[in-house]
Design an enzyme around this catalytic site. Structure first.
Site, PDB file in Angstrom:
ATOM      1  CB  ALA A   1       9.300   0.240   7.283  1.00 48.07           C
TER       2      ALA A   1
ATOM      3  NE  ARG B   1       8.515  10.426  -0.060  1.00 48.24           N
ATOM      4  CZ  ARG B   1       9.171   9.681   0.825  1.00 48.24           C
ATOM      5  NH1 ARG B   1       8.630   8.564   1.289  1.00 48.24           N
ATOM      6  NH2 ARG B   1      10.372  10.018   1.216  1.00 48.24           N
TER       7      ARG B   1
ATOM      8  CG  ASP C   1       9.628   2.775  -2.464  1.00 50.03           C
ATOM      9  OD1 ASP C   1       9.257   3.890  -2.884  1.00 50.03           O
ATOM     10  OD2 ASP C   1      10.720   2.598  -1.893  1.00 50.03           O
TER      11      ASP C   1
ATOM     12  CB  SER D   1       8.535   4.503   6.071  1.00 45.97           C
ATOM     13  OG  SER D   1       7.514   5.370   5.627  1.00 45.97           O
TER      14      SER D   1
ATOM     15  CB  THR E   1      -0.919   0.050   1.239  1.00 46.47           C
ATOM     16  OG1 THR E   1      -0.082  -0.047   2.406  1.00 46.47           O
ATOM     17  CG2 THR E   1      -1.941  -1.071   1.253  1.00 46.47           C
ATOM     18  N   GLY E   2       2.170   1.133   0.093  1.00 48.57           N
ATOM     19  CA  GLY E   2       3.037   2.301   0.180  1.00 48.57           C
ATOM     20  C   GLY E   2       3.480   2.809  -1.180  1.00 48.57           C
TER      21      GLY E   2
ATOM     22  CE  LYS F   1      13.380   0.912   6.930  1.00 50.97           C
ATOM     23  NZ  LYS F   1      12.927  -0.097   5.964  1.00 50.97           N
TER      24      LYS F   1
ATOM     25  CG  LEU G   1       9.161  -2.815  -0.722  1.00 48.91           C
ATOM     26  CD1 LEU G   1       8.419  -2.240  -1.926  1.00 48.91           C
ATOM     27  CD2 LEU G   1      10.653  -2.520  -0.836  1.00 48.91           C
TER      28      LEU G   1
ATOM     29  CB  THR H   1      16.890   4.175   4.925  1.00 48.25           C
ATOM     30  OG1 THR H   1      16.893   5.609   4.922  1.00 48.25           O
ATOM     31  CG2 THR H   1      17.023   3.725   6.365  1.00 48.25           C
TER      32      THR H   1
ATOM     33  CE1 TYR I   1      12.268   4.096   8.388  1.00 45.56           C
ATOM     34  CE2 TYR I   1      14.059   5.651   8.021  1.00 45.56           C
ATOM     35  CZ  TYR I   1      13.191   4.684   7.541  1.00 45.56           C
ATOM     36  OH  TYR I   1      13.261   4.315   6.225  1.00 45.56           O
TER      37      TYR I   1
ATOM     38  CD  GLU J   1      16.754   9.720   8.147  1.00 41.41           C
ATOM     39  OE1 GLU J   1      16.835   9.688   9.371  1.00 41.41           O
ATOM     40  OE2 GLU J   1      16.785  10.765   7.479  1.00 41.41           O
TER      41      GLU J   1
HETATM   42  P1  NAP Z   1       5.578   4.077   2.778  1.00 43.46           P
HETATM   43  O1  NAP Z   1       4.910   4.700   1.612  1.00 43.46           O
HETATM   44  O2  NAP Z   1       5.506   4.749   4.101  1.00 43.46           O
HETATM   45  O3  NAP Z   1       5.008   2.582   2.942  1.00 43.46           O
HETATM   46  C1  NAP Z   1       5.241   1.834   4.094  1.00 43.46           C
HETATM   47  C2  NAP Z   1       4.462   0.530   3.981  1.00 43.46           C
HETATM   48  O4  NAP Z   1       4.696  -0.264   5.147  1.00 43.46           O
HETATM   49  C3  NAP Z   1       2.947   0.715   3.870  1.00 43.46           C
HETATM   50  O5  NAP Z   1       2.443  -0.147   2.877  1.00 43.46           O
HETATM   51  C4  NAP Z   1       2.459   0.280   5.245  1.00 43.46           C
HETATM   52  O6  NAP Z   1       1.144  -0.227   5.274  1.00 43.46           O
HETATM   53  C5  NAP Z   1       3.452  -0.836   5.538  1.00 43.46           C
HETATM   54  N1  NAP Z   1       3.453  -1.236   6.934  1.00 43.46           N
HETATM   55  C6  NAP Z   1       3.505  -0.442   8.032  1.00 43.46           C
HETATM   56  N2  NAP Z   1       3.406  -1.184   9.149  1.00 43.46           N
HETATM   57  C7  NAP Z   1       3.280  -2.484   8.756  1.00 43.46           C
HETATM   58  C8  NAP Z   1       3.111  -3.701   9.439  1.00 43.46           C
HETATM   59  N3  NAP Z   1       3.062  -3.769  10.782  1.00 43.46           N
HETATM   60  N4  NAP Z   1       3.025  -4.852   8.723  1.00 43.46           N
HETATM   61  C9  NAP Z   1       3.041  -4.801   7.362  1.00 43.46           C
HETATM   62  N5  NAP Z   1       3.196  -3.672   6.653  1.00 43.46           N
HETATM   63  C10 NAP Z   1       3.305  -2.515   7.342  1.00 43.46           C
HETATM   64  O7  NAP Z   1       7.127   3.840   2.476  1.00 43.46           O
HETATM   65  P2  NAP Z   1       7.901   3.890   1.057  1.00 43.46           P
HETATM   66  O8  NAP Z   1       8.318   5.297   0.810  1.00 43.46           O
HETATM   67  O9  NAP Z   1       7.130   3.147   0.052  1.00 43.46           O
HETATM   68  O10 NAP Z   1       9.233   3.094   1.428  1.00 43.46           O
HETATM   69  C11 NAP Z   1       9.303   1.679   1.278  1.00 43.46           C
HETATM   70  C12 NAP Z   1      10.392   1.152   2.187  1.00 43.46           C
HETATM   71  O11 NAP Z   1      11.649   1.749   1.839  1.00 43.46           O
HETATM   72  C13 NAP Z   1      10.186   1.470   3.670  1.00 43.46           C
HETATM   73  O12 NAP Z   1      10.692   0.378   4.403  1.00 43.46           O
HETATM   74  C14 NAP Z   1      11.051   2.698   3.906  1.00 43.46           C
HETATM   75  O13 NAP Z   1      11.453   2.776   5.245  1.00 43.46           O
HETATM   76  C15 NAP Z   1      12.212   2.407   2.966  1.00 43.46           C
HETATM   77  N6  NAP Z   1      12.907   3.582   2.410  1.00 43.46           N
HETATM   78  C16 NAP Z   1      12.183   4.566   1.800  1.00 43.46           C
HETATM   79  C17 NAP Z   1      12.859   5.641   1.231  1.00 43.46           C
HETATM   80  C18 NAP Z   1      12.108   6.750   0.536  1.00 43.46           C
HETATM   81  O14 NAP Z   1      12.691   7.808   0.304  1.00 43.46           O
HETATM   82  N7  NAP Z   1      10.847   6.534   0.155  1.00 43.46           N
HETATM   83  C19 NAP Z   1      14.270   5.699   1.269  1.00 43.46           C
HETATM   84  C20 NAP Z   1      14.950   4.656   1.893  1.00 43.46           C
HETATM   85  C21 NAP Z   1      14.272   3.576   2.446  1.00 43.46           C
HETATM   86  P3  NAP Z   1      -0.138   0.708   5.637  1.00 43.46           P
HETATM   87  O15 NAP Z   1      -0.478   1.412   4.366  1.00 43.46           O
HETATM   88  O16 NAP Z   1      -1.154  -0.276   6.072  1.00 43.46           O
HETATM   89  O17 NAP Z   1       0.317   1.656   6.700  1.00 43.46           O
HETATM   90  O1  G4F Z   2      10.325  14.146   3.856  1.00 39.35           O
HETATM   91  P1  G4F Z   2      10.907  13.747   5.153  1.00 39.35           P
HETATM   92  O2  G4F Z   2       9.970  13.369   6.237  1.00 39.35           O
HETATM   93  O3  G4F Z   2      11.934  12.584   4.824  1.00 39.35           O
HETATM   94  P2  G4F Z   2      13.190  11.998   5.629  1.00 39.35           P
HETATM   95  O4  G4F Z   2      13.125  12.322   7.066  1.00 39.35           O
HETATM   96  O5  G4F Z   2      14.410  12.392   4.892  1.00 39.35           O
HETATM   97  O6  G4F Z   2      12.928  10.419   5.479  1.00 39.35           O
HETATM   98  C1  G4F Z   2      12.568   9.847   4.221  1.00 39.35           C
HETATM   99  O7  G4F Z   2      13.738   9.481   3.536  1.00 39.35           O
HETATM  100  C2  G4F Z   2      14.524   8.456   4.186  1.00 39.35           C
HETATM  101  C3  G4F Z   2      15.759   8.212   3.303  1.00 39.35           C
HETATM  102  O8  G4F Z   2      16.766   9.130   3.610  1.00 39.35           O
HETATM  103  C4  G4F Z   2      13.660   7.221   4.314  1.00 39.35           C
HETATM  104  F1  G4F Z   2      14.398   6.218   4.879  1.00 39.35           F
HETATM  105  C5  G4F Z   2      12.439   7.520   5.160  1.00 39.35           C
HETATM  106  O9  G4F Z   2      11.609   6.364   5.216  1.00 39.35           O
HETATM  107  C6  G4F Z   2      11.654   8.655   4.502  1.00 39.35           C
HETATM  108  O10 G4F Z   2      11.129   8.178   3.270  1.00 39.35           O
HETATM  109  O11 G4F Z   2      11.832  14.921   5.724  1.00 39.35           O
HETATM  110  C7  G4F Z   2      12.878  15.484   4.937  1.00 39.35           C
HETATM  111  C8  G4F Z   2      13.422  16.714   5.641  1.00 39.35           C
HETATM  112  C9  G4F Z   2      13.790  16.483   7.108  1.00 39.35           C
HETATM  113  O12 G4F Z   2      14.987  17.170   7.374  1.00 39.35           O
HETATM  114  C10 G4F Z   2      12.642  17.133   7.895  1.00 39.35           C
HETATM  115  O13 G4F Z   2      13.005  17.592   9.188  1.00 39.35           O
HETATM  116  O14 G4F Z   2      12.391  17.716   5.655  1.00 39.35           O
HETATM  117  C11 G4F Z   2      12.324  18.289   6.957  1.00 39.35           C
HETATM  118  N1  G4F Z   2      10.994  18.873   7.130  1.00 39.35           N
HETATM  119  C12 G4F Z   2      10.753  20.212   7.303  1.00 39.35           C
HETATM  120  N2  G4F Z   2       9.436  20.421   7.446  1.00 39.35           N
HETATM  121  C13 G4F Z   2       9.826  18.224   7.158  1.00 39.35           C
HETATM  122  C14 G4F Z   2       8.832  19.200   7.357  1.00 39.35           C
HETATM  123  N3  G4F Z   2       9.525  16.921   7.022  1.00 39.35           N
HETATM  124  C15 G4F Z   2       8.209  16.563   7.063  1.00 39.35           C
HETATM  125  N4  G4F Z   2       7.888  15.247   6.899  1.00 39.35           N
HETATM  126  N5  G4F Z   2       7.202  17.491   7.272  1.00 39.35           N
HETATM  127  C16 G4F Z   2       7.471  18.818   7.430  1.00 39.35           C
HETATM  128  O15 G4F Z   2       6.572  19.630   7.617  1.00 39.35           O
END
Ligand code: NAP
Ligand code: G4F
Length: 331
Positions: A83, A191, A16, A85, A13-14, A160, A81, A128, A156, A130
């Site tokens: 988490a 997103r 990715d 997140s 549902t996320g 991870k 995937l 990640t 987080y 992070e």
């Molecule tokens: P996302 O949109 O937040 O999706 C997270 C997914 O995890 C959702 O489908 C959510 O389901 C599911 N989930 C949460 N709790 C769960 C549980 N207890 N059991 C099973 N599923 C569960 O994240 P994303 O951006 O697609 O990222 C995918 C993965 O890559 C994550 O692990 C994230 O930490 C990692 N990652 C993301 C980025 C990025 O920039 N996007 C970068 C590095 C790593 P619900 O919809 O039900 O909540």
């Molecule tokens: O968009 P963010 O919440 O992403 P963040 O924290 O970088 O994490 C994302 O990327 C990670 C990979 O590096 C993933 F592992 C993780 O699952 C996720 O997908 O925040 C980005 C930046 C941060 O510095 C935050 O403090 O934006 C800053 N920010 C400023 N105002 C905000 C806001 N972030 C959010 N979410 N909301 C705000 O209003």
């Protein structure tokens, strides 16, 4: 004729999960997706957009459900995937973050081991950037690589890092084809609006259409290496097609501040000075911040033949234009 490949995706549902399902469908896979909860509000949307995905009720915190998911899907490839997140949210719910984002990886790995005695399943873990932490003392000039030191800055990031090490440990201990993709931030039209890029592009579209008059954000100076999610799921898939299981960084090799993102997003709707439209709200600031993330994707480019296609201006444009189309339908 060779057998159709089957993939099991947690986090269907996320963001990715959606991109990956579309990619694997194009490649002819039979796809299974894990969905949690008795009344997940995203269930209908997933069924309607991805009718070719078989949904399985399971939860990363419930290992018996993961074993049943493995028995149902009998996958060749598992993409973990799922988490908690959101970095900011992980400070508010650190125990749950640990249960899902750290221990959930172990639950999934053990479910694979228990159901795959031949040891043929390939496993992808969503690691990640992070985990690096972005502190000044620990910032290689050309960007973080697979060899860089870790210093996570949030529950987080710590969770991870456990997932990252346990994946490596299962590879080394049990000879599993288990890899981690260390992915830098990737964004796009799927997103969640809780992340800063989509929060901005959604607000910018609504401001243009007269649906809201400002946006409230936290710190604006942090820098991120932002790419397009559609490019990154291709990299995940490539990691599982290699002869040897190895970890890879996926990144663009560029870093930009939130202020730069605001500049481009507001320019897309013809506004040169965004400052009157942005208010800072401490509620969106974090107890510890990751200052600057920059990745060096050389290993992925050389060994996987992977390279991001969408650049930073292209990403901002794509997201603003998407949100303008979505929000204008609401008028
Ligand atoms: P996302 O949109 O937040 O999706 C997270 C997914 O995890 C959702 O489908 C959510 O389901 C599911 N989930 C949460 N709790 C769960 C549980 N207890 N059991 C099973 N599923 C569960 O994240 P994303 O951006 O697609 O990222 C995918 C993965 O890559 C994550 O692990 C994230 O930490 C990692 N990652 C993301 C980025 C990025 O920039 N996007 C970068 C590095 C790593 P619900 O919809 O039900 O909540
Ligand atoms: O968009 P963010 O919440 O992403 P963040 O924290 O970088 O994490 C994302 O990327 C990670 C990979 O590096 C993933 F592992 C993780 O699952 C996720 O997908 O925040 C980005 C930046 C941060 O510095 C935050 O403090 O934006 C800053 N920010 C400023 N105002 C905000 C806001 N972030 C959010 N979410 N909301 C705000 O209003």
């Amino acid at each position: 004729m060779s057998e159709v490949k089957r993939a099991l995706i947690t986090g269907i549902t996320g963001q990715d999960g959606g991109h990956l399902a579309a990619l694997l469908h194009e490649k002819g896979y039979e796809i299974y997706g894990i969905i949690r909860g008795q009344h997940n509000p995203k269930r209908e949307a997933v069924i309607s957009e991805f009718p070719y995905v078989t949904l399985i009720d399971a939860d990363l915190t419930d290992q018996s459900s993961l074993i049943r998911a493995m028995q149902t899907a009998r996958p060749h490839e598992v993409y973990n995937l799922g988490a908690i997140s959101h970095v900011g949210y992980s400070f508010k719910d650190p125990m749950l973050t640990n249960d899902v984002t750290a221990k959930g990886v172990l639950n999934m790995l053990e479910a694979i081991r228990l159901t795959d005695p031949e040891n043929t399943v390939r496993f992808y873990q969503a690691s990640t950037s992070e985990m690096f932490g972005g502190l000044e003392y620990n910032r290689p000039e050309k960007g973080y690589t697979e060899e860089s030191a870790f210093h996570p800055r949030s529950p987080y990031g710590v969770a991870k890092l456990y997932g990252h090490w346990i994946t490596q440990n299962y590879r080394e201990s049990y000879d599993m084809f288990a890899v981690s993709g260390i992915l830098f931030n990737h964004e796009g039209d799927r997103r969640g609006v809780e992340f800063v890029t989509r929060k901005i592009t959604n607000a910018v579209a609504r401001i243009k259409l007269g649906l809201q008059d400002h946006i409230e954000l936290g710190d604006l100076w942090p820098k991120r290496d932002w790419g397009y999610a559609g490019d990154y799921v291709e990299g995940m898939w490539r990691m599982l097609q290699q002869d040897q299981p190895k970890d890879y960084v996926l990144a663009t090799g560029e870093t930009h501040s939130i202020e730069e993102f605001l500049d481009l997003a507001f320019k897309e709707i013809g506004i040169e000075d965004w400052k009157p439209y942005v208010k800072q709200n401490p509620a969106f600031m974090r107890p510890a911040e990751v200052d600057l993330l920059l990745g060096d994707p050389t290993k992925a480019e050389t060994e996987l033949g992977w390279k991001r296609k969408v650049d930073f201006p292209g990403l901002v444009k794509l997201m603003v234009q998407h949100d303008l189309a979505v929000e204008s339908k609401k008028i």
